[in-house]
Design an enzyme around this catalytic site. Structure first.
Site, PDB file in Angstrom:
ATOM      1  N   ASP A 130       0.876  -1.059   0.036  1.00 22.56           N
ATOM      2  CA  ASP A 130       0.107   0.174   0.122  1.00 22.56           C
ATOM      3  C   ASP A 130       0.964   1.014   0.085  1.00 22.56           C
ATOM      4  OD1 ASP A 130      -2.198   1.560   0.269  1.00 22.56           O
ATOM      5  OD2 ASP A 130      -2.147   1.734   2.307  1.00 22.56           O
ATOM      6  N   LEU A 131       0.472   2.375  -0.269  1.00 21.17           N
ATOM      7  CA  LEU A 131       1.109   3.843  -0.299  1.00 21.17           C
ATOM      8  C   LEU A 131       1.019   4.479   1.056  1.00 21.17           C
ATOM      9  CD1 LEU A 131       3.116   5.551  -1.701  1.00 21.17           C
ATOM     10  CD2 LEU A 131       0.989   6.618  -3.087  1.00 21.17           C
ATOM     11  N   ASP A 132       0.013   5.067   1.108  1.00 18.06           N
ATOM     12  CA  ASP A 132      -0.305   5.891   2.263  1.00 18.06           C
ATOM     13  C   ASP A 132      -0.180   5.289   3.416  1.00 18.06           C
ATOM     14  OD1 ASP A 132      -0.807   7.742   0.167  1.00 18.06           O
ATOM     15  OD2 ASP A 132      -3.003   7.760   0.424  1.00 18.06           O
ATOM     16  N   THR A 149       0.707  10.642   3.941  1.00 17.32           N
ATOM     17  CA  THR A 149      -0.152  11.590   3.137  1.00 17.32           C
ATOM     18  C   THR A 149      -1.345  11.689   4.097  1.00 17.32           C
ATOM     19  OG1 THR A 149      -1.151  10.051   1.556  1.00 17.32           O
ATOM     20  CG2 THR A 149       0.953  11.295   0.939  1.00 17.32           C
ATOM     21  N   LYS A 176      -9.480   5.153   6.475  1.00 22.14           N
ATOM     22  CA  LYS A 176      -8.050   4.637   6.288  1.00 22.14           C
ATOM     23  C   LYS A 176      -8.347   3.447   5.353  1.00 22.14           C
ATOM     24  CE  LYS A 176      -4.444   4.567   8.922  1.00 22.14           C
ATOM     25  NZ  LYS A 176      -3.744   4.160  10.233  1.00 22.14           N
ATOM     26  N   SER A 235      -2.840   0.946  -4.321  1.00 21.02           N
ATOM     27  CA  SER A 235      -3.247   2.042  -3.517  1.00 21.02           C
ATOM     28  C   SER A 235      -4.500   2.381  -3.806  1.00 21.02           C
ATOM     29  CB  SER A 235      -2.201   3.366  -3.907  1.00 21.02           C
ATOM     30  OG  SER A 235      -2.787   4.187  -3.413  1.00 21.02           O
ATOM     31  N   ALA A 236      -5.318   2.801  -2.742  1.00 20.52           N
ATOM     32  CA  ALA A 236      -6.654   3.284  -3.066  1.00 20.52           C
ATOM     33  C   ALA A 236      -6.782   4.516  -3.698  1.00 20.52           C
ATOM     34  CB  ALA A 236      -7.583   3.429  -1.739  1.00 20.52           C
ATOM     35  N   LYS A 251     -10.916  -1.879  -1.596  1.00 16.66           N
ATOM     36  CA  LYS A 251     -10.708  -2.274  -0.493  1.00 16.66           C
ATOM     37  C   LYS A 251     -11.911  -2.458   0.604  1.00 16.66           C
ATOM     38  CE  LYS A 251      -5.754  -1.402  -0.680  1.00 16.66           C
ATOM     39  NZ  LYS A 251      -4.602  -0.633  -0.445  1.00 16.66           N
ATOM     40  N   GLU A 264       0.452  -3.434   4.700  1.00 18.39           N
ATOM     41  CA  GLU A 264      -0.694  -2.416   4.581  1.00 18.39           C
ATOM     42  C   GLU A 264      -0.807  -1.879   5.806  1.00 18.39           C
ATOM     43  OE1 GLU A 264      -3.529  -1.077   3.819  1.00 18.39           O
ATOM     44  OE2 GLU A 264      -3.992  -1.596   1.800  1.00 18.39           O
ATOM     45  N   ASP A 265      -1.451  -0.566   5.972  1.00 25.71           N
ATOM     46  CA  ASP A 265      -1.532   0.006   7.277  1.00 25.71           C
ATOM     47  C   ASP A 265      -2.947   0.229   7.855  1.00 25.71           C
ATOM     48  OD1 ASP A 265      -2.325   2.019   5.499  1.00 25.71           O
ATOM     49  OD2 ASP A 265      -1.948   3.270   7.115  1.00 25.71           O
TER      50      ASP A 265
END
Length: 1021
Positions: free
Chosen positions: A815-817, A823, A851, A920-921, A951, A975-976
């Protein structure tokens, strides 16, 4: 019926209005007629009467006898040795509930009348159906009809009706035409194998008679030769103001016998007729007539009230031992009672007739019995009505000779092989890959025998029937398997089909092997007990079966050496030798097993649209297979292996069978997936009340109904039987304050009540009993309550030396953020600015819900607090405005905004030969990666613009894996967000969580930040 089935099908609408002891309707919807006829059906194990109206005609209505079926030839273009030659098909018998209502010379037709008031109630406590209907006829006359009905459990095949007509403003003659109709045809069931493929042929009529004393109709099934007599008699309640209701005439012609009764009606007056309908199957014509006459004579003497009282007494006895309660959820309490009631009334209870997949409520599956009976229904009966469980097993004993015959058809020189689908004992399936090849039916019956013996301690049953069934069925396993030198002498079983019918004719199906191992050990134990305790019986049985100690020793060796496939790299049990080698199903299976509001209202199984070979070539499961084995025979398996297997197979299972959800729910609870346990429980709880599979029209789903009860007791209650003792590990769903249930166990009655404060156990009657609560032994004595705190399933309980990490891996998907950069604050500022502009409250708590959620779904969450709804066009504009604010916020981002350790991790992964993907979403992910200076590190980037479902749907992770050319199980997701962890697991990947372990407790490992991710700890070479 708009008020009757609403709120996702829950009866009576509002929670406060639900009576947990009644299923009630207050309006009628013609399009749901067939479904309601199934829901409001009454039965007693021998006779089943669907819930149609006495005074109306319905093409989907019907009555059935468990002992009456047609035998139809199976036609093949290429019939090979051993193929089934015929199939049994349940057919409707003479319909005896009919009572036509005539006012003057016109029959009252409900489809032409105005319905002023309607209510119908199925009393689960008393086992009775009560209906009231107030109408204005086409001629403007107002009357009220009341019909009460019971099918007594204490009678073999008897229907009792009390039918009343009250005039509201009509004055004139009333005629009640009581009839038996014998011309009903079996339903043409089409191409849906869940319903059946035969039908269209009804019973032949060969005898009609009617006079002032009664009416009788005789039928014969041309293929099976079964003959049945149906007769009716009537009674006018003593002291009722209907003494002038008198016999007028009788008719017997065509397919129908009638008796006409007439009275004069005036406003405020009620006319009542009690009708009794009996069926007799066995014996010659004279014997049937004598028995019919005697049954009807006894019924009229008892009267409707007497029979209804007997029924209430029988139900009172049952509920005393099978009571349950839900604190805080009347709808679930009602549904559980409804399901248990249907199990009781449709289960075979005479030791002769079987328990069909649809009970006695319809023609679905052609009335066939499957392994569902022993795997699902029998356990529920063993713990609530053990005498019924025994009768169910005696049906299998009655058909043992047919099972021996089927074994010979399949070229087995000894032993017995029970069929996949049957009524009278022979195999009725024309498709042997998913029929006769399902050898696990033998193991399911052995499982049922073992569980019944454990729960009842009925050693006489073992002596009289159980041991012979165990021995004869155990003999089959050495004939379909061998000690394989290529697997170090392990016992391997070849070319069988497990519960998952989307995968057939495989070697070493895990479920089959595991259950065969249990079966063989049970048979060995039975041999040893009989040899020691009843040696004379053992000698007689051994001589008759030609069974010796050498064969028993072979069973023991096969059980001890049983091959149970396990993939060490994935840390999961293999469904069979080749399952994991296949590609995954290319279309989204997750849409079929997702539990959110976006799920389609129609559940359409893959088998209706794809050739079986197409399914067989992929990793796709119709229903629980490995998961089923872990529930039925997984007591000695570590929780971590169970959890990993659950996660993997959930991602490839469509749950196209109603058998699947309850099993997944039970295991979900055991391995710590509390939310999934709840959702799967609800899927099985309301299969019929909500018609989730759109085929309740053809009868209720007995196994799913039993599965909901097992979900309560084995799932939330944690009940397991180990070494002949009860073990509990209770938990409480978030939606409930608590729950309770009663159990029968070895002549005792046990009550278990669970709340957040603890579990309370009371031995209500019987001798002292030792049980186990969360691993602790507890001595119970009669009448004394003992309460213990609930044990919490923690992460450490599903971790052991055989952990999921490190593991062979070919790709990392990030995942990115919140994982590679932060961000989150930029998103928060953008959303906050938008919310302030449209005057919608927004704070950090609401922001936390966003999130891992895409832009459109995030906007929907924010707009929950809006004063007025927004159009779709307005929402799109708001989303774009927010995106503009966000893009402005990240304009200054650069390499300095990467989290510490990210660049080093990506370089190490590349050096190790791993492929890298991003899921990423955010639609701005590619632009942000460029600003961060790491866009070229990734082999494939997927954002919200490339997928249809966000997701926690696994689509984005599956898309990345596919584009990387790596099997999902060879990927690791990072993932976070909790939604992201769910998506990773649903994709069949292990998950590393970055952040708070309390929020990410479903992850396989949780790290405080990305810098803590050391590649060598998670990826093995």
């Amino acid at each position: 019926m708009a008020e009757a089935i609403q709120d996702n099908g829950r009866t009576q609408g509002a929670q406060a209005a639900i009576d947990p002891w009644r299923l009630q309707q207050t309006s009628f919807e013609p399009s749901q007629r067939a479904r309601d006829e199934s829901l409001f059906a009454l039965a007693n194990g021998s006779l089943g009467v669907r819930g149609g109206f006495e005074e109306d005609d319905s093409p989907s209505d019907g009555s059935f006898l468990a002992a009456v079926f047609e035998k139809n030839p199976i036609h093949y273009h290429e019939r090979l040795s051993g193929f089934a030659r015929s199939t049994d098909t349940r057919v409707p018998v003479a319909e005896g509930k009919g009572i036509g209502v005539w006012l003057g010379d016109r029959r009252v037709r409900l489809d032409q009348a105005e319905w002023l008031q309607f209510e119908r109630s199925l009393d689960l406590r008393r086992g009775a159906l009560d209906r009231r209907l107030r109408i204005r006829t086409a001629e403007g006359q107002r009357i009220e009809i009341r019909a009460e009905r019971v099918v007594p459990l204490t009678q073999p095949a008897l229907l009792a009706i009390r039918f009343s007509v009250t005039s509201l403003d009509y004055q004139g003659p009333l005629t009640l035409v009581s009839f038996i109709e014998g011309g009903r045809q079996a339903v043409e069931q089409g191409d849906d194998p869940r319903i059946g493929v035969s039908g269209g042929q009804g019973m032949q009529i060969f005898g009609l008679h009617a006079d002032s004393h009664g009416a009788q109709l005789s039928q014969r099934a041309s293929g099976s030769g079964i003959e049945v007599a149906c007769g009716q008699a009537h009674r006018f309640p003593t002291g009722d103001p209907t003494e002038d209701l008198s016999f007028v005439e009788a008719q017997a012609q065509g397919t129908r016998v009638e008796q006409h009764f007439r009275a004069m009606l005036q406003p405020g007056r009620t006319v009542t007729l009690e009708k009794f309908v009996a069926y007799v199957v066995d014996g010659d014509a004279a014997t049937r007539e004598d028995r019919l006459r005697a049954t009807l004579s006894e019924a009229t003497a008892a009267g409707f009230d007497g029979l209804a009282a007997d029924q209430a007494d029988a139900l009172e006895t049952f509920w005393r031992h099978a009571e349950l309660s839900i604190d805080g959820d009347a709808a679930s309490e009602q549904a559980l009672r409804f399901n248990l009631f249907h199990l009781l009334q449709s289960a075979g209870r005479n030791g002769v007739d079987g328990t069909a997949a649809k009970g006695l409520t319809g023609e679905g599956y052609e009335g066939h019995c499957f392994w569902d009976t022993e795997a699902f229904v029998l356990p529920a009966m063993a713990f609530t009505a053990p005498e019924v469980a025994r009768a169910m097993l005696m049906y299998r004993y009655r058909t043992l000779e047919a099972a021996r015959g089927h074994a010979r058809e399949m070229n087995h020189q000894t032993g017995a092989l029970y069929p996949w689908r049957t009524i009278d004992g022979g195999e009725g399936s024309a498709h042997y890959p998913s029929g006769s090849a399902a050898y696990h039916i033998n193991a399911a019956i052995a499982y049922g025998i073992g569980l019944y013996l454990e729960s009842s301690d009925d050693l006489d049953f073992l002596d009289q029937a159980g041991a012979e069934m165990l021995f004869e069925t155990a003999r089959i396993w050495p004939q379909v398997g061998h000690f394989n030198p290529r697997r170090d002498g392990a016992f391997c079983i070849h070319e069988v089909t497990g519960p998952d019918e989307y995968t057939t004719l495989v070697n070493n199906n895990y479920y089959t092997n595991r259950m065969a191992q249990r079966h063989l050990r049970c048979a060995v134990a039975a041999w040893r007990w009989l040899s020691g305790e009843r040696p004379q019986r053992m000698r007689e049985l051994s001589a008759r079966l030609k069974l010796d100690a050498q064969e028993i020793e072979l069973w023991q060796r096969a059980a001890d050496a049983m091959y149970l496939p396990y993939d060490a790299a994935l840390g999961i049990f293999e469904q069979d030798d080749g399952f994991l080698d296949k590609p995954r199903w290319p279309l989204p299976v997750h849409a079929r097993n997702r539990h959110d509001s976006s799920q389609s209202s129609e559940h359409r199984p893959l088998l209706l649209d794809y050739h079986p070979l197409t399914l067989y070539r992929h990793q796709v499961c119709k229903q629980a297979d490995v998961v089923m084995a872990l529930v039925l025979a997984g007591d000695d398996i570590e929780l971590a292996r169970k959890r990993r297997s659950f996660d993997y197979y959930e991602a490839v299972t469509t749950h196209d069978s109603t058998l699947s959800a309850p099993v997944f729910g039970i295991l979900a609870g055991e391995v710590g997936h509390a939310d999934k346990a709840w959702r799967y429980f609800h899927d099985s709880l309301r299969v019929d009340l909500d018609d989730l599979h759109r085929n309740t029209d053809h009868g209720v789903h007995m196994a799913a109904m039993a599965g909901s009860w097992l979900g309560l007791v084995q799932g939330f209650g944690g009940l397991r039987v180990r070494e002949s003792q009860l073990h509990f590990a209770p938990s409480v769903p978030q939606a409930w304050n608590g729950y309770g249930f009663n159990l029968r166990w070895r002549g005792r009655s046990l009550r278990v009540d669970v709340s957040r404060e603890g579990a309370t156990y009371v031995l209500r009657d019987g001798d002292a009993l030792t049980i186990h609560h969360a691993g602790r032994a507890l001595e119970l004595r009669g009448g004394q309550a003992q309460t213990l705190a609930l044990a919490q399933l923690g992460k450490e309980q599903v971790e052991e030396s055989d952990a999921v990490f490190p593991r062979p891996c070919q790709a990392l998907i990030f995942d990115l953020d919140g994982v590679l950069t932060d961000t989150a604050h930029s998103h928060y500022l953008a959303w906050k600015r938008l919310a302030d502009e449209i005057d919608v409250p927004f704070d950090l708590r609401t922001n936390e819900r966003l999130k891992g959620v895409d832009r459109a779904a995030s906007l929907d969450i924010i707009l929950e607090s809006a004063a007025a709804p927004f159009t779709a066009e307005a929402k799109r504009a708001l989303a774009e405005r927010k995106n503009g604010y966000y893009v402005a916020e990240i304009e200054s981002f650069g390499p300095q905004d990467l989290f510490p350790g990210v660049r080093e991790l990506l370089e190490a992964a590349r050096a190790a030969g791993l492929k890298l993907g991003l899921a990423s979403a955010s639609r701005n992910a590619p632009a942000l990666l460029r600003k961060l200076g790491i866009e070229d590190r990734f082999d494939y980037i997927a954002d919200a613009g490339r997928i249809a479902r966000a997701k926690p749907d696994p689509e984005i992770f599956l898309t990345v894996a596919r584009e990387l050319g790596v099997a999902p199980e060879r990927c690791i997701g990072v993932e976070d967000a909790a939604a992201g962890i769910v998506a990773i697991h649903a994709a069949g990947m292990p998950a590393i969580g970055i952040g708070d372990s309390r929020v990410l407790d479903q992850a396989d490992a949780v790290l405080p930040d990305i810098a803590a991710l050391r590649l060598e700890d998670f990826v093995s070479t």
